[in-house]
Design an enzyme around this catalytic site. Structure first.
Site, PDB file in Angstrom:
ATOM      1  N   HIS A 141       1.137  12.726  -4.006  1.00 48.57           N
ATOM      2  CA  HIS A 141      -0.259  12.881  -4.423  1.00 48.57           C
ATOM      3  C   HIS A 141      -1.116  13.587  -3.368  1.00 48.57           C
ATOM      4  O   HIS A 141      -2.132  14.177  -3.698  1.00 48.57           O
ATOM      5  CB  HIS A 141      -0.875  11.525  -4.767  1.00 48.57           C
ATOM      6  CG  HIS A 141      -0.824  10.528  -3.651  1.00 48.57           C
ATOM      7  ND1 HIS A 141       0.334   9.872  -3.305  1.00 48.57           N
ATOM      8  CD2 HIS A 141      -1.774  10.109  -2.794  1.00 48.57           C
ATOM      9  CE1 HIS A 141       0.075   9.071  -2.280  1.00 48.57           C
ATOM     10  NE2 HIS A 141      -1.188   9.196  -1.950  1.00 48.57           N
ATOM     11  N   ALA A 174      -5.773  -4.206   7.132  1.00 47.98           N
ATOM     12  CA  ALA A 174      -6.797  -3.151   7.098  1.00 47.98           C
ATOM     13  C   ALA A 174      -8.173  -3.719   6.736  1.00 47.98           C
ATOM     14  O   ALA A 174      -9.174  -3.369   7.346  1.00 47.98           O
ATOM     15  CB  ALA A 174      -6.381  -2.071   6.112  1.00 47.98           C
ATOM     16  N   PHE A 194       0.865  -1.179   0.000  1.00 47.65           N
ATOM     17  CA  PHE A 194       0.000   0.000   0.000  1.00 47.65           C
ATOM     18  C   PHE A 194       0.907   1.236   0.000  1.00 47.65           C
ATOM     19  O   PHE A 194       2.064   1.147   0.402  1.00 47.65           O
ATOM     20  CB  PHE A 194      -0.906  -0.030   1.232  1.00 47.65           C
ATOM     21  CG  PHE A 194      -1.774   1.182   1.346  1.00 47.65           C
ATOM     22  CD1 PHE A 194      -2.711   1.464   0.361  1.00 47.65           C
ATOM     23  CD2 PHE A 194      -1.647   2.052   2.412  1.00 47.65           C
ATOM     24  CE1 PHE A 194      -3.493   2.600   0.448  1.00 47.65           C
ATOM     25  CE2 PHE A 194      -2.438   3.186   2.502  1.00 47.65           C
ATOM     26  CZ  PHE A 194      -3.358   3.460   1.519  1.00 47.65           C
ATOM     27  N   ASP A 195       0.408   2.388  -0.431  1.00 52.36           N
ATOM     28  CA  ASP A 195       1.308   3.538  -0.633  1.00 52.36           C
ATOM     29  C   ASP A 195       2.066   3.977   0.628  1.00 52.36           C
ATOM     30  O   ASP A 195       3.273   4.207   0.575  1.00 52.36           O
ATOM     31  CB  ASP A 195       0.604   4.717  -1.328  1.00 52.36           C
ATOM     32  CG  ASP A 195      -0.589   5.275  -0.574  1.00 52.36           C
ATOM     33  OD1 ASP A 195      -0.918   4.739   0.500  1.00 52.36           O
ATOM     34  OD2 ASP A 195      -1.183   6.245  -1.057  1.00 52.36           O
ATOM     35  N   ASP A 233      -0.875  -7.163   6.532  1.00 52.11           N
ATOM     36  CA  ASP A 233      -1.396  -5.800   6.579  1.00 52.11           C
ATOM     37  C   ASP A 233      -2.912  -5.971   6.505  1.00 52.11           C
ATOM     38  O   ASP A 233      -3.465  -6.241   5.441  1.00 52.11           O
ATOM     39  CB  ASP A 233      -0.836  -5.002   5.391  1.00 52.11           C
ATOM     40  CG  ASP A 233      -1.342  -3.571   5.366  1.00 52.11           C
ATOM     41  OD1 ASP A 233      -2.283  -3.253   6.121  1.00 52.11           O
ATOM     42  OD2 ASP A 233      -0.804  -2.764   4.585  1.00 52.11           O
TER      43      ASP A 233
HETATM   44  C1  PLP Z   1      -5.065   2.504   5.121  1.00 46.71           C
HETATM   45  C2  PLP Z   1      -4.050   1.491   4.926  1.00 46.71           C
HETATM   46  C3  PLP Z   1      -2.820   1.573   5.568  1.00 46.71           C
HETATM   47  C4  PLP Z   1      -2.408   2.778   6.388  1.00 46.71           C
HETATM   48  O1  PLP Z   1      -3.251   2.992   7.450  1.00 46.71           O
HETATM   49  P1  PLP Z   1      -3.588   4.456   8.020  1.00 46.71           P
HETATM   50  O2  PLP Z   1      -4.503   4.158   9.148  1.00 46.71           O
HETATM   51  O3  PLP Z   1      -4.234   5.216   6.921  1.00 46.71           O
HETATM   52  O4  PLP Z   1      -2.316   5.077   8.445  1.00 46.71           O
HETATM   53  C5  PLP Z   1      -1.944   0.543   5.384  1.00 46.71           C
HETATM   54  N1  PLP Z   1      -2.234  -0.503   4.606  1.00 46.71           N
HETATM   55  C6  PLP Z   1      -3.403  -0.616   3.967  1.00 46.71           C
HETATM   56  C7  PLP Z   1      -3.685  -1.810   3.120  1.00 46.71           C
HETATM   57  C8  PLP Z   1      -4.341   0.380   4.094  1.00 46.71           C
HETATM   58  O5  PLP Z   1      -5.486   0.273   3.431  1.00 46.71           O
END
Ligand code: PLP
Length: 455
Positions: free
Chosen positions: A446, A213, A121-122, A211
């Site tokens: 961005h 999320a 992710f970015d 990761d």
């Molecule tokens: C949102 C996100 C992050 C970063 O999390 P923040 O809470 O925005 O700092 C990392 N990895 C993934 C896959 C995300 O979607």
């Protein structure tokens, strides 16, 4: 008959603006939708991060916040909940996902070390780079082709993975498995692939972190698409996923249904100690990590709510409602439709704008001007990188506009309005102009770049 497994108790007005106002606003914002005040956005699909509607139980939990500096009651609820889902020994709160990344990488990566992922992710990528690390994506090749329909486009290419592991040996310090794969279109990974990746990483002694999320959405897709899991609960699937890894980093702003929060959870005692040391320096004491007690409570409750299959079904269905509306009108999007967002294929929609003129950013701006809809560019503005030696610019394979759907926030009518706005823009796409950068920063440009239309 389908209906949402919840009803609405509190409502918030939707901001209305005129097209003339929006034309002025986008210019003032430097053709960057991050610079637009939210009160000037009608339907905000900038992100599904931190934008969820909390439940009555989460709000009630907020009132039960124990704001003791150390050992708050809510921390124990938070810790026990996370342990019951993830199964790792240590639970360390922090205020959002990127801090988790920063703290983990600063304790694992030395300059020149390699970090692998299906797709970073970015912010995760930027956090690897800022430690002098080298991020390498080893997702399956199909992930880069928006036309290929596949159940698990977030999967890792095991050959690519083993090749890097063989070639780079000890330089590879961590594998970060992004579930679902955000930058790759919200596409899930299969449990079979996760199991195989885990086996390979064990062979080479590389730790596997998730990761997470959107792990609950990934679990929903596994239940839907991987036959052996169709009778398992979402929680059972989650537990099996995490049983193959060494730890996880989570932005709670997504599948924990809260507006702020995150955590690190892992087994390694030494690493956990180091992480807590870093945490104390940059976030706070390890039982609150940059959050209030009430935030920890809302996360604990939200994590459980997001594992509810009725909720997940309503969520994924609404994303598909938008995606299918566009497919029916032959508007190019990434297929299959992912878990949290619909991605417009700007390369196909704006064939007359070259990548050097940011077609996906131009399309993002056009959607705002047309109907006050805010999406986000995932293309050259986010990912194009200048090769320091040759000066040549490497462009990403795709130019996408992500329309992320906040959880439990918009009704189907809002979503259909978005569909109509996209359709309008699509019908007059030849009039959209390319953009050029006036001002930019080194990392994550961005978010802050200022652009101008090319006339
Ligand atoms: C949102 C996100 C992050 C970063 O999390 P923040 O809470 O925005 O700092 C990392 N990895 C993934 C896959 C995300 O979607």
């Amino acid at each position: 008959m389908f209906f949402e497994p919840y009803k609405i108790k509190v409502v918030e007005p939707v901001p209305i603006t005129t097209k003339e106002e929006r034309q002025k606003i986008i210019k003032e914002a430097g053709y960057n939708v991050f610079n637009i005040p939210a009160e000037k956005v009608t339907i905000d699909l900038l992100t599904d991060s931190g934008t969820s509607a909390m439940s009555q139980n989460q709000w009630a939990g907020i009132m039960l916040g124990d704001e003791s500096y150390a050992g708050s009651r809510n921390f124990y609820h938070f810790k026990d909940t996370i342990k019951s889902i993830f199964g790792y020994k240590h639970v360390i709160p922090c205020h959002q996902g990127r801090v988790a990344e920063n703290i983990v990488f600063s304790n694992i990566l030395e300059p020149g070390d390699i970090a692998l992922s299906n797709t970073f992710f970015d912010t995760t990528r930027a956090n690897v780079l800022s430690k002098g690390g080298i991020p390498i994506d080893v997702v399956i090749e199909e992930a880069y082709n928006p036309d290929i329909e596949m159940d698990f486009k977030g999967n890792v290419d095991l050959n690519k993975l083993e090749e890097v592991l063989k070639r780079e040996g000890d330089r590879v310090k961590i594998f970060v498995f992004t579930i679902t794969n955000n930058s790759g279109g919200g596409q899930p990974a299969s449990l079979k692939n996760i199991r195989e990746v885990s086996r390979l990483l064990k062979k080479y002694g590389v730790p596997l972190f998730f990761d997470t999320a959107r792990y609950a959405e990934n679990c929903y897709f596994i239940k839907e698409r991987e036959k052996e899991y169709k009778d398992k609960s979402i929680l059972e699937i989650a537990r099996e996923i995490f049983s193959y890894g060494d730890g996880a980093m989570m932005s709670a702003k997504k599948d924990a249904l809260v507006n702020i929060g995150g955590f690190i959870t892992l087994n390694d005692d030494d690493l956990a100690e180091k992480i807590k040391q870093t945490l104390i320096i940059i976030e706070g004491f390890p039982t609150y990590g940059g959050l209030a007690g009430r935030d920890l409570e809302a996360i604990a409750i939200g994590l459980k709510e997001a594992l509810d299959e009725g909720y997940l079904n309503a969520r994924i269905r609404q994303v598909r409602l938008l995606g299918n509306y566009l497919i029916e009108r032959n508007i190019p999007i990434i297929k299959p439709i992912g878990g949290h967002a619909v991605y417009l294929d700007a390369k196909k929609i704006l064939k007359h704008i070259p990548q050097s003129q940011f077609p996906a950013q131009a399309l993002t701006c056009a959607l705002y001007v047309e109907g006050g809809v805010r999406g986000v560019e995932i293309g050259s503005l986010m990912f194009a990188e200048k090769d320091e030696k040759s000066g040549k610019i490497n462009y990403p394979k795709n130019e996408l506009v992500r329309l992320a759907i906040p959880r439990r926030v918009y009704t189907d009518n809002h979503i259909l309005y978005v569909g109509e706005v996209i359709n309008e823009v699509f019908n007059k796409r030849e009039n959209i102009k390319g953009l050029k950068i006036i001002k930019e920063n080194k990392y994550l440009r961005h978010f802050t770049a200022i652009l101008e239309e090319i006339n």
